[in-house]
Design an enzyme around this catalytic site. Structure first.
Site, mmCIF file in Angstrom:
data_model
loop_
_atom_site.group_PDB
_atom_site.id
_atom_site.type_symbol
_atom_site.label_atom_id
_atom_site.label_comp_id
_atom_site.label_asym_id
_atom_site.label_seq_id
_atom_site.Cartn_x
_atom_site.Cartn_y
_atom_site.Cartn_z
ATOM 1 N N ASP A 16 33.975 -65.335 8.360
ATOM 2 C CA ASP A 16 33.904 -63.890 8.149
ATOM 3 C C ASP A 16 35.279 -63.276 7.909
ATOM 4 O O ASP A 16 36.310 -63.904 8.166
ATOM 5 C CB ASP A 16 33.221 -63.209 9.353
ATOM 6 C CG ASP A 16 33.603 -63.836 10.688
ATOM 7 O OD1 ASP A 16 34.706 -64.386 10.787
ATOM 8 O OD2 ASP A 16 32.780 -63.792 11.620
ATOM 9 N N ASN A 65 27.989 -60.510 23.107
ATOM 10 C CA ASN A 65 26.636 -59.977 22.854
ATOM 11 C C ASN A 65 25.724 -60.999 22.173
ATOM 12 O O ASN A 65 24.645 -60.652 21.710
ATOM 13 C CB ASN A 65 26.719 -58.691 22.015
ATOM 14 C CG ASN A 65 27.198 -58.941 20.580
ATOM 15 O OD1 ASN A 65 27.581 -60.069 20.239
ATOM 16 N ND2 ASN A 65 27.175 -57.920 19.746
ATOM 17 N N HIS A 86 26.439 -62.784 19.378
ATOM 18 C CA HIS A 86 26.548 -62.971 17.925
ATOM 19 C C HIS A 86 27.199 -64.302 17.566
ATOM 20 O O HIS A 86 27.964 -64.866 18.348
ATOM 21 C CB HIS A 86 27.258 -61.788 17.240
ATOM 22 C CG HIS A 86 28.731 -61.676 17.474
ATOM 23 N ND1 HIS A 86 29.387 -60.467 17.508
ATOM 24 C CD2 HIS A 86 29.702 -62.605 17.666
ATOM 25 C CE1 HIS A 86 30.685 -60.662 17.696
ATOM 26 N NE2 HIS A 86 30.890 -61.950 17.800
ATOM 27 N N GLU A 120 25.070 -59.796 14.262
ATOM 28 C CA GLU A 120 24.897 -59.061 15.513
ATOM 29 C C GLU A 120 23.429 -59.092 15.949
ATOM 30 O O GLU A 120 22.535 -59.346 15.124
ATOM 31 C CB GLU A 120 25.320 -57.599 15.306
ATOM 32 C CG GLU A 120 26.749 -57.417 14.790
ATOM 33 C CD GLU A 120 27.822 -57.635 15.867
ATOM 34 O OE1 GLU A 120 27.578 -58.373 16.833
ATOM 35 O OE2 GLU A 120 28.915 -57.070 15.705
HETATM 36 C C1 F6R Z 1 34.976 -65.204 14.500
HETATM 37 C C2 F6R Z 1 33.573 -64.896 14.692
HETATM 38 C C3 F6R Z 1 33.040 -64.415 15.993
HETATM 39 C C4 F6R Z 1 33.763 -64.953 17.232
HETATM 40 C C5 F6R Z 1 33.185 -64.333 18.489
HETATM 41 C C6 F6R Z 1 33.896 -64.790 19.750
HETATM 42 O O1 F6R Z 1 35.242 -65.650 13.195
HETATM 43 O O2 F6R Z 1 32.842 -64.988 13.768
HETATM 44 O O3 F6R Z 1 31.672 -64.763 16.066
HETATM 45 O O4 F6R Z 1 33.633 -66.343 17.269
HETATM 46 O O5 F6R Z 1 33.279 -62.936 18.414
HETATM 47 O O6 F6R Z 1 35.207 -64.330 19.716
HETATM 48 P P1 F6R Z 1 36.257 -64.770 20.826
HETATM 49 O O7 F6R Z 1 36.500 -66.229 20.645
HETATM 50 O O8 F6R Z 1 37.505 -63.967 20.516
HETATM 51 O O9 F6R Z 1 35.669 -64.444 22.140
#
Ligand code: F6R
Length: 245
Positions: free
Chosen positions: A67, A136, A138, A143
């Site tokens: 992303d 959450n 995702h 989401e």
């Molecule tokens: C990142 C992504 C997100 C993260 C998720 C966890 O490219 O797509 O899904 O993997 O938000 O983020 P952290 O590791 O910062 O807790």
């Protein structure tokens, strides 16, 4: 599905890096799907170490990131393109032409999403997809929702995601409200998936992912259906699982 409970973040990171390095050693022209955020940082540090020790050669590897924020250019210090350069790409021998991230500045977002899907297909699909997990639930920026978005698409970030990611920005108000993300199907089509989750803030989402019903309200729960899934947790992230960590 295999669930590995590492003794700490260091072991979690080493285990993730071993799976990725093993994939690249087995198949040098592998197509990797990679994630950003805090969780994979240790894995990337370990991959850089393997490269420096001559254990992993990324010269033929292709990378597709999950992303990118909408409206953020690659040069911005907050872009995921910059994150990948600073934490991995600048320290290994992956060819810049073989690294791909959605273009957050594309004027035609729908065309950019289609182009990204097409590029993944042309590369032969993703061999190994690395994922983090949102507090959450995702994966990528898919989401909690009423349906599973299939392909790469424009996402309205959830308030919880904006709050969680504000630590990478000067203030919550500076966090972009939208992103371009691989869809659930894009992720699911990867031949192998490795998901990392660390810390108590992930425990509820981990439980929903592994033990809850498969529902778009908990997007990662769809991974229960993937036959080649490895989940690597630290004890805090595993803390709410039946039987505990
Ligand atoms: C990142 C992504 C997100 C993260 C998720 C966890 O490219 O797509 O899904 O993997 O938000 O983020 P952290 O590791 O910062 O807790």
């Amino acid at each position: 599905m295999e669930v590995i409970i590492a003794k700490d973040y260091e072991q979690l990171s080493r285990t993730g890096a071993l799976l990725i390095a093993g994939q690249v050693v087995r198949k040098p022209h592998s197509v990797l799907g990679l994630a950003t955020g805090s969780t994979p940082l240790g894995t990337y540090r370990q991959l850089v170490a393997y490269y420096r020790e001559g254990l992993a050669d990324f010269s033929r590897t292709q990378v597709f990131n999950l992303d990118e924020y909408r409206g953020v250019g690659g040069e911005s210090p907050c872009s995921y393109q910059r994150y990948m350069a600073e934490n991995l790409f600048d320290h290994i021998n992956v060819s810049p032409g073989n690294t791909h991230i959605p273009n957050g500045l594309a004027s035609d977002v729908a065309a950019e999403c289609q182009r990204y899907e097409q590029l993944i297909k042309q590369a032969g699909g993703i061999d190994l997809q690395l994922l983090g997990l949102g507090d959450n639930g995702h994966i990528g920026f898919n989401e909690p929702n009423t349906h599973f978005p299939a392909a790469t698409h424009l996402v309205e970030l959830a308030p919880a995601t904006i709050a969680a990611n504000s630590r990478f920005f000067t203030a919550a108000a500076a966090v972009p409200r939208q992103a371009i993300s691989m869809g659930i199907q894009t992720i699911f089509q990867a031949r192998q998936i490795v998901l990392l989750a660390s810390g108590a803030s992930k425990a509820k989402a981990v439980k929903a992912m592994l033990e809850g019903p498969i529902t778009p309200a908990a997007p990662a729960s769809v991974l229960q259906l993937h036959s080649q899934l490895t989940v690597i947790l630290d004890p805090a992230a595993a803390g709410l699982l039946a039987g505990g960590a």
